[in-house]
Design a protein around this motif. Structure first.
Motif, PDB file in Angstrom:
ATOM      1  N   VAL A 121      32.125 -13.690 -22.675  1.00  0.00           N
ATOM      2  CA  VAL A 121      32.337 -15.100 -22.317  1.00  0.00           C
ATOM      3  C   VAL A 121      31.850 -15.343 -20.891  1.00  0.00           C
ATOM      4  N   ALA A 143      27.855 -16.650 -19.067  1.00  0.00           N
ATOM      5  CA  ALA A 143      26.509 -16.090 -18.840  1.00  0.00           C
ATOM      6  C   ALA A 143      26.118 -16.191 -17.371  1.00  0.00           C
ATOM      7  N   ALA A 193      27.611 -11.228 -14.290  1.00  0.00           N
ATOM      8  CA  ALA A 193      28.484 -10.219 -14.918  1.00  0.00           C
ATOM      9  C   ALA A 193      28.304 -10.240 -16.435  1.00  0.00           C
ATOM     10  N   ARG A 224      29.476 -22.009 -21.481  1.00  0.00           N
ATOM     11  CA  ARG A 224      29.889 -23.415 -21.671  1.00  0.00           C
ATOM     12  C   ARG A 224      28.816 -24.395 -21.183  1.00  0.00           C
ATOM     13  N   SER A 255      25.875 -21.064  -6.176  1.00  0.00           N
ATOM     14  CA  SER A 255      26.131 -19.905  -5.341  1.00  0.00           C
ATOM     15  C   SER A 255      25.311 -20.043  -4.085  1.00  0.00           C
ATOM     16  N   GLY A 256      25.803 -19.432  -3.007  1.00  0.00           N
ATOM     17  CA  GLY A 256      25.080 -19.512  -1.749  1.00  0.00           C
ATOM     18  C   GLY A 256      23.679 -19.000  -1.854  1.00  0.00           C
ATOM     19  N   ARG A 295      20.571 -20.185  -8.724  1.00  0.00           N
ATOM     20  CA  ARG A 295      21.192 -19.750  -9.980  1.00  0.00           C
ATOM     21  C   ARG A 295      20.609 -20.469 -11.189  1.00  0.00           C
ATOM     22  N   VAL A 302      34.818 -21.632 -24.501  1.00  0.00           N
ATOM     23  CA  VAL A 302      35.897 -20.861 -25.124  1.00  0.00           C
ATOM     24  C   VAL A 302      37.224 -21.441 -24.647  1.00  0.00           C
ATOM     25  N   TYR A 361      20.305 -20.895   3.844  1.00  0.00           N
ATOM     26  CA  TYR A 361      19.408 -19.874   3.298  1.00  0.00           C
ATOM     27  C   TYR A 361      18.095 -20.536   2.910  1.00  0.00           C
ATOM     28  N   LEU A 369      34.981 -22.887  -6.535  1.00  0.00           N
ATOM     29  CA  LEU A 369      35.913 -21.994  -5.850  1.00  0.00           C
ATOM     30  C   LEU A 369      35.228 -20.663  -5.549  1.00  0.00           C
ATOM     31  N   GLY A 373      33.320  -9.110 -12.909  1.00  0.00           N
ATOM     32  CA  GLY A 373      32.836 -10.069 -11.894  1.00  0.00           C
ATOM     33  C   GLY A 373      33.962 -10.841 -11.226  1.00  0.00           C
ATOM     34  N   GLY A 423      29.118 -11.358  -4.006  1.00  0.00           N
ATOM     35  CA  GLY A 423      29.832 -11.527  -5.267  1.00  0.00           C
ATOM     36  C   GLY A 423      28.906 -11.206  -6.423  1.00  0.00           C
ATOM     37  N   ALA A 425      29.332  -8.514  -9.375  1.00  0.00           N
ATOM     38  CA  ALA A 425      29.393  -8.979 -10.770  1.00  0.00           C
ATOM     39  C   ALA A 425      28.441  -8.136 -11.626  1.00  0.00           C
TER      40      ALA A 425
END
Ligand SMILES: Cc1cc2nc3c(=O)[nH]c(=O)nc-3n(C[C@H](O)[C@H](O)[C@H](O)COP(=O)(O)OP(=O)(O)OC[C@H]3O[C@@H](n4cnc5c(N)ncnc54)[C@H](O)[C@@H]3O)c2cc1C
Length: 443
Positions: A15, A17, A20, A40, A50-51, A118, A142, A239, A292, A313, A328, A332
């Motif tokens: 669950v 994608a 991780a 989802r 993500s940064g 991402r 899910v 970045y 978060l 992850g 992170g 992951a």
């Protein structure tokens, strides 16, 4: 114990994608198991923010085509950490030639650090899992774990649909509903969470190279503390991507609430900060989002195995903030690989109970990711101190202002400038001593 093959739709349901989930699905599929990767978002990456600095050592080892084919933006050749004040900035700027050279891994040669978006990386990773035989199911959320009479996880429920499997791999991110549903992780306390706000700003590649002092392929990763967050615990980042900048703030939730300010308000303030103007002027926002971030370090990592279920992850709480580096994605990836291999072993051994899946915990413990989490175990507590967000930067700026200002007064030695700046600072000598000791022990 394992369900008979007639009773399951897939050997494994993964669950989420993100990095991780895609790596877990890839490894399971490579072992010839049937695996579905449920996401989802309308496509992998559609819901991810993500940064964007990825340390790809593990990833490039697991996917040998990574170095040549992955949609990376730039190789990071410059790391800058800035203590920002309202009208000045003190920076530590590290640019090393070796950062442009590949780090040799067992099977391939990957760059040390790259910037990624991402929306491009996640579909590429999921496609590698599909290529290996995993079945990607996007646009499906899910809602619950499916359990047998004894409480073991035997699949997932999405709306009216039930998908039965021998094992479920939870890779559903920092807010993992599955980890909570299984009773493995309570809702994290506010001081273990941060709010991340991020925008992607379009900019011509030539302008990026000029402003950030990099070449066409090289990139810069700026971490900014102090006035970046108006003193709220956390920091900002800028970045460089190929033709855009990723700009964001990560704000510790408890301190943000205490400040009475909103993340959006602080982000607008950051974007307009005079210290950032020379980097951001003329850039156009093309994307904005918030998410978060897990900030508790090792203290957030609890039980990662249940009967029929493993956590990976962010869902397992795997992130590191060492002050200089926020990680992170690579954690992951490492946990996704460990989970995929261990779950495949457990399925082959016919034991997917908690006991059989303990091999995942063992494999995870052996990763560099867990070793690094232990090294930085005290870092989250250190970042509760005020020093990095105010006094350190202000005092350094105070010393350097005096050192660089020749106003006709006789010169004073640096030791005197430092002593006077420390006396003027808003932190007591005891606090300075405690900060220094905490930094030595934690970072
Ligand atoms: C602002 C910000 C900056 C960051 N900067 C960096 C950085 O520079 N470097 C770094 O390494 N890390 C950084 N991180 C952390 C990094 O993004 C995460 O650690 C990493 O994405 C975790 O990967 P994951 O696969 O565990 O989870 P995620 O990437 O969060 O993926 C989880 C996936 O699960 C899906 N999902 C969730 N619930 C369900 C459900 N019920 N059903 C189906 N699908 C579901 C989501 O849509 C998502 O695609 C940053 C994070 C933020 C927010």
């Amino acid at each position: 114990m394992s369900l008979a093959s007639d009773d399951v739709d897939f050997d494994a349901v993964v669950v989420g994608a993100g990095p991780a989930g895609s790596l877990a699905a890839l490894r399971l599929a490579q072992r010839g198991l049937s695996v579905v990767l449920i996401e989802r978002g309308e496509a992998p990456g559609a819901k991810n923010l993500s940064g964007g600095v990825l340390y790809p050592y593990e990833l490039a080892t697991a996917i040998p085509t990574f170095a040549a084919q992955a949609p990376v933006e730039r190789t990071v050749t410059r790391h800058v950490t800035t203590f920002l004040q309202a009208d000045s900035a003190v920076s530590l700027d590290y640019a090393g030639d070796h950062l442009a050279s590949p780090v040799a891994t067992a099977d391939t040669a990957a760059p040390n650090a790259v910037t990624v978006l991402r929306a491009r990386l996640d579909p590429w990773l999921a496609a590698r899992a599909e290529e290996a035989g995993a079945f990607l199911m996007p646009g499906v959320k899910v809602d619950a774990l499916e359990r047998d009479a004894g409480g073991a996880v035997v699949g997932v429920r999405a709306g009216e649909e039930v998908l039965r499997s021998r094992v479920v791999v939870a890779a559903d991110g920092v807010n993992s509903f599955l980890a909570r549903d299984a009773g493995l992780r309570p809702k994290p306390p506010a001081h273990h969470l941060a709010v991340g706000v991020k925008a992607v700003l379009a900019m011509e590649p030539g302008r990026i190279a000029d402003r950030f002092g990099v070449d066409d392929a090289g990139g810069a990763a700026h971490a900014v503390v102090g006035d970046a967050t108006a003193g709220v615990a956390g920091g900002g980042f800028v970045y460089t991507n190929r033709d855009s900048l990723s700009v964001g703030l990560v704000l510790r939730l408890d301190d943000l609430v205490r400040s009475g300010r909103t993340a959006h308000e602080l982000f607008e303030r950051f974007l307009a900060h005079p210290g950032l103007r020379r980097y951001l002027a003329g850039a156009e926002a093309v994307e904005y989002g918030s998410h978060l971030v897990a900030e508790g370090g090792l203290a957030m990592v609890g039980e990662v195995v249940h009967d029929g279920l493993v956590l990976t992850g962010d869902a397992a709480g795997l992130t590191i903030n060492s002050g200089l580096v926020l990680r992170g994605m690579d954690l992951a990836v490492a946990s996704g690989i460990a989970a995929g291999d261990a779950v495949a072993d457990a399925i082959e051994a016919g034991d997917v109970t908690r006991t059989g899946l303990e091999r995942y915990r063992t494999a995870l413990e052996a990763t560099t990711a867990m070793a690094d989490l232990r090294t930085y175990e005290r870092a989250p507590a250190f970042f509760s101190r005020r020093g990095p967000y105010g006094p350190w930067g202000r005092t350094a700026a105070d010393v350097l202002r005096a050192a660089y200002t020749l106003d006709g007064a006789p010169r004073r030695p640096v030791r005197t400038l430092v002593r006077d700046a420390l006396r003027r600072s808003d932190a007591s000598p005891t606090t300075w001593a405690q900060d220094a000791w905490a930094a030595v022990r934690s970072l």
